[in-house]
Structures are given as structure tokens and as C-alpha cells.
Write an enzyme that holds these catalytic residues in place. Sequence first.
Site, mmCIF file in Angstrom:
data_model
loop_
_atom_site.group_PDB
_atom_site.id
_atom_site.type_symbol
_atom_site.label_atom_id
_atom_site.label_comp_id
_atom_site.label_asym_id
_atom_site.label_seq_id
_atom_site.Cartn_x
_atom_site.Cartn_y
_atom_site.Cartn_z
ATOM 1 C CG HIS A 108 -1.901 -1.123 1.202
ATOM 2 N ND1 HIS A 108 -3.111 -1.069 0.569
ATOM 3 C CD2 HIS A 108 -1.818 -2.368 1.730
ATOM 4 C CE1 HIS A 108 -3.754 -2.215 0.714
ATOM 5 N NE2 HIS A 108 -2.988 -3.022 1.422
ATOM 6 C CB CYS A 130 -7.087 -5.347 2.386
ATOM 7 S SG CYS A 130 -5.831 -4.249 2.997
#
Length: 451
Positions: free
Chosen positions: A10, A42
Site C-alpha cells: 500500500h 486486505c
Amino acid sequence: MKVIVVGSSHGGYEAVRGILAEQPDTEIQWYEKGDFISFLSCGMQLYLEGVVKNVNSVRYATAKGMRAKGVNVFVHQEVTSVNPDAHTVTVHNLDDDSTREEKYDKLILSAGAIPASIPVSGRDLENVYAMRGRDWAIRLKAKTVDPDVQNVTVIGAGYIGIEAAEVFSKAGKHVTLIDILPRPLALYLDQEFTDILEKTLTDHNIYLATGQTVKEFTGKDGKVTTVKTDQAEYPSDLVVETAGIKPNTNWLKDTLDLTDKGLVKVDDHLQTSQPDIYAVGDSTKVPFAPTGKSLQIALATNARRQGRIAAKNVLGHDMKMPAVSGSSALSVFDYHFASTGLKEGTSAANGVKTQSAFVTDTTQPPFVPDAAGNQQVYFKLTFNPENHQVLGAQIMSKRDVTANINAISLAIQGKMTLDDLAYADFFFQPGFDRPWNIMNVAAQEALQKLA
Ligand code: FAD
């Protein structure tokens, strides 16, 4: 200008994206030590449960796509050290075992974290797994359909552990969920919520072994068979360790100032102790809005925000990292919950005196039938009893009303009070909600308590 970005998850992805968006001519070298760019843990639960079929689609970007945008992407190449004086990094090419030096003008580190392993004997046995990154996703997926795996023990009942427990419960396994804390999700939700979720978990064949400390893994023929705690023994064909993370910063300890937990120290512009080196993501702390202090809050949202801000600063802007509230959401079987900021259960650890108002209602007016989505909703608002400042909230329902928590996050960031929230303008439409939003109701009740 030449910018080197380390890590393709990320934080690293957002840093590269931020630079490209503003100054696409910048020379960017992007390094990932794994053999896959930008896997999103995620999305792992969606893959493990078969909602997303292809593990390779659980990503932001491909190396090919980013190269087409002019980024020099290096996969399976590890940055092993940094020389801040020379402005160089050492790169180890894991394919041919060669090393080289690369010069940078600016360096952004998003080296993230690795799963913490519980320091007990037997942890090297086969079938003791972690849950982070693409390799573990593929291995875990195989275990969901392995007929030899009947008993799965998940250690750590935070949100990743709950995801793991749900995956294996849905795969028809018998799951034991162990945590040293007395309640699952104890850092995310107060007891009013976890009492309901405990029943839900138990109803789905998940045995809760909370308030227990893991002492040992034992096995046969090199494979794990049992997890022993201070109170019981659990047969285990597979163990999934989800008991926290540790920053992946050992390789930086002689170069950058780290905290005693190994997190990279950054200033409010995300600059490290060395000039022209920025750090973002799970290996750093973020400013926590309810207290103003910095905390480790390992979330993709924080890593992306930091990645963008580091990119801005590298490009010559002057941008500070805004305080965050640690907002997160999760579904647990039929329930959806979200929480932000302080809870009753975390206030003391943060050195803050709080009070809370807990309210429950239906999501819509009573005349709306359940079949039209009318469900019980539980909401708890946490505040400073002296100055009435809103400091946190939790919400849960079988209807997805989690987005309310984003409004509370904004209220915390804007230092709003109960008085602001009690009469705040929220829409009403019987298909969605009630004339007084549950956030109004809780704030009004809190004010009444304080009067
Ligand atoms: P990481 O994701 O840890 O990635 C670091 C990357 O850098 C890795 O790819 C690593 O291989 C690479 N790397 C490290 N060192 C080097 C080096 N020296 N050279 C080259 N490459 C290197 N957060 C949310 O907000 N919402 C969610 O729903 C959510 N769900 C999650 C579910 C799971 C199962 C897990 C495990 C995490 C979840 N998170 C979620 C948390 C989120 O994934 C992390 O906060 C986020 O991944 C942090 O990103 P990062 O860039 O700091 O580092």
C-alpha cells in the site's frame, strides 16, 4: 530527480502513484523483494472464501502496467542497506544473487511489517502458518480444501484472526480461536458488541479460547498436532498465527533512528532521521487524533495516506501527515461492525479519561418490516466528559451501517463535541434510516447523562 521506492504494497504503491500523478517525468526505481508486485492482504479473505477466484487479481498494479507508465520496476530484488551519506542503496538481485549500488536523490521506504511468531517451542513444525501476503494466501487456500485438515487453531482474535476463523469455519473445519485477552476483537470493540459476536462465532462452530496463553506447539512426524495453552490442549492440524506484527526494519537499525519496538522514527513530514529518506506504512507510527500522540496503527488507509504525503514532500511540497483515528470495519458472518478512535476498553491505555453512551435501536422506523432490511443497530459513542469532545465510536448491525463511523472519524478530526453531534444534520428516508440518526441519539443521551 531520481526517486527510489522500497516495497510494493500500500505505502510503496501510493508513493509511486503520487509521484507519477504530479511529475510523471521523475525517474522512479521501485523495488519489491517478493516475486509479485502489490498484493493486497486486505483482499485475502475474499480470495480464501472463493469470492475472488484468482489470487493474482488481488493487487493494485502489475509490473507490466507500471513499466508502461515509465516506472523502473524491480521484482525479486531486495534493498539490503542504505548509505545516507553517499545517497545510495545496496540491491540484492535474488534471481542471480548479484549485488549492486544504486544512487538516489530521494528515498521512500515502505518496508512494512512481518507476522510476529509466538516464541514457544514447536513453532518450526509444519502447518504453522501466517496470514499476510500472496504466498501465505496460496498456502492457506490449499488448506481450506485439504481433507486432512479438520481442526484449525487460530492464535490471535484481532481482525485478521477473525477473518481466518471465519474462512475455515465456512470451509467446514472445526476452529479454535485463542487469545490472551478475555474477549475477541477486544482492541476494536467494547463488551456490548463482543458479547453478541461471541455467540455468533460459537454458533458457527468456532470455539473461543479467550483469556488463554499459548505455551507450546507439539507435533508428530514433524507436523503440528496440538496447541497447548496454560489452560487446555487443542488438537490442531493447522495453526494460523495472527498474533500481531513486527516492523521489517532490522536491516535499517544501523542507519535510521528506530523506536524501541523497531519502528522507523519519522517527523510530521514523514522524513526519517536522515535527510532525503522518508518512511511510511506499517513500520512507522501515525498521529492519533483523539490524543494527539503517535501510535502504531497498521492499516492500509494510513499507509496510503502516508505514501501520498511522502510523494508530495519528495516533490517539494510542504505537507504534514494529518492525524488519523484508526477507523476500521469488518464483517463477522451476518454482522457488520466499524469502530474509530478511543473505546472504553482502550482509553486507560491511552491515558485518557472518557465516558460513553451506548444506544440500540432499529435501523429504520418500526413500521418498516425486517424483510425490507430493518435491523437492530448498536452504537456506542465515547467522549471526554469535561470538554464534551467526541473521541470515538463503535457501530454494529446485520444491516451495513458502518459508513456512519466515517462521520465520527471526521468529527474526531475536526475536534467536534457532543453538542455539535446532538443536532448535526443527517438525512432521513425510511428506506435507509430514522429521523434522528443514531449518532444524534447517542450524543443527546450523552448530554443528558452529563447534565
Ligand atoms: P506491507 O504490506 O508490509 O508491504 C511491504 C512490502 O515491502 C512487501 O511486499 C515486502 O516484500 C516489501 N519489502 C520489504 N522490505 C523490502 C526490501 N528491503 N526490499 C524490497 N522490498 C521489500 N488494512 C486496512 O486498512 N483494511 C483492511 O481491510 C485490511 N485487511 C488486512 C487483512 C490482512 C489479512 C492483513 C495481513 C492486513 C490487512 N490490513 C488492512 C493491513 C494492511 O494490509 C497493512 O496496513 C498494509 O499492508 C501496510 O502496507 P505497507 O506498505 O506498510 O507494507
